[in-house]
Design an enzyme around this catalytic site. Structure first.
Site, PDB file in Angstrom:
ATOM      1  N   GLU A 120      -9.552  -1.621  -8.853  1.00 46.13           N
ATOM      2  CA  GLU A 120      -9.341  -2.553  -7.700  1.00 46.13           C
ATOM      3  C   GLU A 120     -10.468  -3.573  -7.483  1.00 46.13           C
ATOM      4  O   GLU A 120     -11.525  -3.099  -6.759  1.00 46.13           O
ATOM      5  CB  GLU A 120      -8.966  -1.583  -6.604  1.00 46.13           C
ATOM      6  N   LYS A 164      -5.121  -2.838  -9.349  1.00 50.94           N
ATOM      7  CA  LYS A 164      -5.070  -3.006  -7.778  1.00 50.94           C
ATOM      8  C   LYS A 164      -5.369  -4.411  -7.450  1.00 50.94           C
ATOM      9  O   LYS A 164      -6.566  -4.746  -7.640  1.00 50.94           O
ATOM     10  CB  LYS A 164      -5.471  -1.967  -7.040  1.00 50.94           C
TER      11      LYS A 164
HETATM   12  P1  13P Z   1      -5.620  -1.877   2.706  1.00 50.82           P
HETATM   13  O1  13P Z   1      -4.055  -2.004   2.404  1.00 50.82           O
HETATM   14  O2  13P Z   1      -5.738  -1.497   3.995  1.00 50.82           O
HETATM   15  O3  13P Z   1      -6.166  -3.209   2.323  1.00 50.82           O
HETATM   16  O4  13P Z   1      -6.199  -0.637   1.942  1.00 50.82           O
HETATM   17  C1  13P Z   1      -5.780  -0.713   0.590  1.00 50.82           C
HETATM   18  C2  13P Z   1      -7.054  -0.101  -0.361  1.00 50.82           C
HETATM   19  O5  13P Z   1      -6.977   0.918  -0.918  1.00 50.82           O
HETATM   20  C3  13P Z   1      -8.336  -0.736  -0.053  1.00 50.82           C
HETATM   21  O6  13P Z   1      -9.154  -0.372  -0.974  1.00 50.82           O
END
Ligand code: 13P
Length: 334
Positions: free
Chosen positions: A179, A221
């Site tokens: 991510e 992600k």
């Molecule tokens: P949000 O949907 O609140 O952005 O969180 C997702 C997430 O895993 C952030 O690391």
């Protein structure tokens, strides 16, 4: 032989998404509970998790849930099972956040790099043997400031760490979610966000190829391409879809089994509307990978307000969560 790419495909199975419930203890206390006037501490965090993880019928909408380490050793209210066991029993794959948060990047201290490579191998093997999760998450954070930030060095260092993490996790028999969150904060344009997402994804894919990561068993992600929260500009869902897919289709190879989106501070309505537009555009443009959500905040806001820290409010708070969850799943049908 146990097939990791099968787990990856299951995580992005049609009509399902992922819940991110992996805030660190301090984020859960300060950025969630305290923000809504709810008491903090381990027991309140356990109730906070129970509220979402034990909501009825979430297995119809969720393929996986990302957990924080503290939650692994906590039990649910209803039948006293450890949370990962309770999820498995309902056919939801538990995942674990394995990074250790952010620190300033020494070469450009306004930016951050993600900690957690030291001791990572031992940590993931221990999680695996104790809790047998199907997947893990590592989050890098990319800040935009005009043309000045992010620096190429920060992108490349974050990409490298994500790739090393992904390789280690695959070796330990779990699917890594990588991510690189491009923050919504700032006054940048949507096109600048698109450019940064493209550049970051190029760096990430190159780093994963360098590290010999199995591309068929990793989930990306991503942020959506959005105008900065201080830009004064509101993007239409079609604009978001155009630029988000533009970035991803330019940089992410078809070998990746799926891409999931974070909500990143969008309102619940925006997060759903933008996901629906992205799904529709992905279909029209024949995007090669399944796309779905991996939201935290967009699912939590109304539920936390309704809960207010009181057990008797669980049913109504869970209804608020389920309503948003169903909307997100409906957005995948476009
Ligand atoms: P949000 O949907 O609140 O952005 O969180 C997702 C997430 O895993 C952030 O690391």
């Amino acid at each position: 032989m146990f097939d990791l790419s099968e787990v990856a495909r299951e995580l992005v199975a049609k009509g399902k998404g992922i819940l991110a419930a992996d805030e660190s203890n301090s984020s859960a206390d300060q950025k969630r509970l305290a923000l809504y006037g709810i008491a903090t501490g381990p027991e309140m965090r356990r109730e906070f998790r129970d509220l979402f993880l034990e909501a009825p019928e979430i297995e119809r909408y969720l393929s996986g849930i990302i957990l924080f380490s503290e939650t692994l050793d906590q039990k649910d209210d209803e039948d006293g099972l450890y949370f990962p066991e309770s999820l498995k029993k309902r056919g939801i794959i538990p995942g674990i956040k394995v990074d250790e948060g952010l620190e300033p990047f020494p070469e450009s201290p306004e930016e951050t790099i993600t900690k957690g490579l030291i001791g990572l191998t031992e940590r993931v093997l221990e999680f695996k043997s104790k809790h047998n999760p199907g997947f893990t998450k590592w989050r890098a954070v990319i800040k935009i400031d005009g043309d000045r930030l992010p620096t190429t060095k920060a992108l490349v260092e974050n990409a490298k760490r994500l790739a090393i993490y992904a390789f280690e996790v695959q070796k330990a028999g779990m699917v890594p979610i990588v991510e690189p969150e491009v923050l919504l904060d700032g006054n940048h344009s949507r096109l600048r966000a698109r450019e940064v997402i493209t550049k970051m994804m190029h760096a990430l894919v190159a780093a994963m190829e360098d590290q010999a990561v199995d591309m068929s068993a990793v989930i990306i992600k991503s942020s959506m391409a959005l105008s900065g929260s201080e830009s004064g500009h509101k993007d239409t869902p079609d604009e978001v879809a155009e630029d988000t897919l533009g970035a991803l289709m330019e940089a992410v190879p078809a070998s990746i089994p799926g891409i999931v989106f974070l909500s990143g501070g969008q309102s619940p309505d925006e997060a759903v509307a933008n996901l629906a537009a992205i799904t529709k555009a992905a279909h029209a443009k024949h995007a090669p990978w399944p796309l779905t959500f991996s939201y935290a905040r967009a699912f939590q806001e109304e539920a936390l307000i309704a809960w207010a820290g009181k057990q008797e409010n669980f049913p109504v708070a869970r209804q608020a969560f389920l309503k948003r969850l169903k909307e997100a799943v409906a957005a995948l049908q476009a």
